[in-house]
Design a protein around this motif. Structure first.
Motif, short mmCIF file in Angstrom:
data_model
loop_
_atom_site.label_atom_id
_atom_site.label_comp_id
_atom_site.label_asym_id
_atom_site.label_seq_id
_atom_site.Cartn_x
_atom_site.Cartn_y
_atom_site.Cartn_z
N ARG A 184 -82.47 6.89 26.44
CA ARG A 184 -83.92 7.74 26.22
C ARG A 184 -83.49 9.28 25.93
O ARG A 184 -84.12 9.86 25.09
CB ARG A 184 -84.38 7.81 27.99
N VAL A 185 -82.33 9.92 26.62
CA VAL A 185 -82.15 11.36 26.28
C VAL A 185 -81.65 11.46 24.78
O VAL A 185 -81.93 12.33 24.12
CB VAL A 185 -80.95 11.64 27.05
N THR A 187 -82.95 9.96 22.48
CA THR A 187 -84.33 10.04 21.60
C THR A 187 -85.17 10.98 21.65
O THR A 187 -86.02 11.57 20.91
CB THR A 187 -85.21 8.59 21.90
N THR A 188 -85.14 11.75 22.92
CA THR A 188 -85.73 12.81 23.29
C THR A 188 -84.88 14.05 23.82
O THR A 188 -84.87 14.17 25.03
CB THR A 188 -86.93 12.78 24.22
N PRO A 189 -83.92 14.43 23.01
CA PRO A 189 -82.92 15.33 23.60
C PRO A 189 -83.28 16.59 24.09
O PRO A 189 -82.55 17.32 25.14
CB PRO A 189 -81.98 15.67 22.37
N ASP A 190 -84.54 17.11 24.01
CA ASP A 190 -85.02 18.38 24.68
C ASP A 190 -85.44 17.95 25.97
O ASP A 190 -85.96 18.98 26.57
CB ASP A 190 -86.20 18.71 23.74
N GLU A 191 -85.83 16.87 26.51
CA GLU A 191 -86.37 16.75 27.82
C GLU A 191 -85.13 16.14 28.72
O GLU A 191 -84.48 15.28 28.37
CB GLU A 191 -87.38 15.42 27.74
N ARG A 194 -85.63 13.41 34.59
CA ARG A 194 -86.58 13.90 35.59
C ARG A 194 -86.03 13.24 36.73
O ARG A 194 -85.79 12.20 36.93
CB ARG A 194 -87.91 13.58 34.94
N GLU A 197 -87.41 9.65 36.82
CA GLU A 197 -86.67 8.44 36.08
C GLU A 197 -85.32 8.24 37.11
O GLU A 197 -85.25 6.87 36.93
CB GLU A 197 -86.20 9.14 35.06
N VAL A 315 -76.64 14.31 23.44
CA VAL A 315 -77.70 14.40 22.52
C VAL A 315 -78.04 13.28 21.49
O VAL A 315 -77.03 12.57 21.35
CB VAL A 315 -77.78 15.78 21.72
#
Length: 315
Positions: A184-185, A187-191, A194, A197, A315
């Motif tokens: 998941r990270v 694909t969306t490294p800026d998030e 949480r 999750e 990343v």
């Protein structure tokens, strides 16, 4: 109860005869006259009621009973020598035993070289290492179950204990690269990961080993399930296997990070560095072995060992 007939002098005489090959040479080595040595062996044979030497030949040979007594007697002579050295050592201030508790968060590798250096001193102090977790490490020290504790965690305030700060252990949230959170990270490294999750995954925690003092679990956070393990190495193994997630000491997972068996993820709940101490009780008189280990442990570059390098998030 019958009185023992064996004496160390008689065993030394038997050993010398076997080593030198004759009564005359053995007597010379022991600074005795041959007749005195012959009398010692004859008296021993009489007291035991067995023949130790076969004198029917030109050169006396040990019988089966003599060989048995020689073999077992040499062990007694060695044990006697060790006992004498230990008594002298204890009188000179060297302990018979040194107990060191190591918290599960600490690296063991630096201790092996120190152990080798200590062994080279040729003292008879027996080293006894044991592993504890968090409050269990404190408990072992405060309940006099060890002479010093390596890796005491916390704020470092205790009136009974002499504490020396070693450094700060840093933690990273690390998972295998195939883990769903890593995917998941990617694909969306800026998030960052949480809190919500984490509820979908098992939290791997190291159980506190304290039996009497209040304990806590290492690495516990809000999660759907909890897997409790006894040591930090077990926690690392569980997370490598993908069984669960959690924060790991950076200094213990360097190889796994270099080989990309684990990757570091940024989370909303970063874990603060933990101060680690070397400690011993102030009210206990210590010997030379304890002082040797204190000095050499404090001379190790612990901060470098505990913070081996800067990590980048996956990343």
């Amino acid at each position: 109860m019958p009185q023992p007939v064996l004496s160390l002098d008689a065993l030394r005489a038997l050993d010398a005869i076997a080593r030198k090959g004759s009564f005359a040479a053995a007597a010379e080595a022991l600074y005795k006259v041959p007749s005195a040595l012959s009398y010692t062996i004859a008296k021993l044979e009489q007291d035991l009621g067995v023949q130790l030497f076969d004198r029917s030949r030109q050169r006396a040979q040990l019988t089966s009973a003599g060989l048995l007594l020689l073999e077992q007697g040499r062990e007694l002579l060695q044990a006697s020598q060790r006992l004498e050295e230990q008594v002298r050592q204890l009188d000179s201030g060297w302990e018979q035993r040194l107990r060191i508790v190591v918290d599960t968060i600490m690296p063991w590798a630096p201790l092996w070289q120190l152990s080798a250096d200590f062994t080279a001193l040729e003292r008879f102090t027996r080293l006894q290492f044991s592993e504890q977790v968090m409050a269990g490490t404190w408990e072992a020290l405060l309940r006099d179950r060890c002479d010093m504790a390596l890796g005491l965690a916390g704020e470092g305030v205790n009136a009974q204990v002499e504490l020396h700060l070693l450094g700060y252990a840093e933690f990273a949230f690390a998972v295998p690269p195939t883990h769903p959170l890593a995917q998941r990270v990617a694909t969306t490294p800026d998030e960052p990961v949480r809190r919500e999750e984490l509820l979908a995954f098992t939290a791997v925690v190291v159980a506190d080993s304290a039996a009497e003092m209040p304990g806590r679990d290492s690495g516990l956070f809000a999660a759907g399930h909890v897997l409790q393990v006894p040591t930090m190495q077990a926690k690392i193994a569980a997370q490598l296997a993908g069984i669960g997630v959690g924060f790991l000491p950076v200094h213990l997972i360097q190889q796994e990070l270099l080989t990309q068996q684990l990757v570091v993820l940024t989370t909303e709940i970063p874990r603060a560095p933990v101060p680690l101490y070397l400690g011993w009780r102030k009210d206990v008189v210590t010997g030379q072995a304890c002082r040797w280990w204190r000095e050499h442990l404090l001379n190790l570059p612990w901060q470098q060992l505990l913070t081996p390098g800067e990590l980048k998030a996956h990343v």
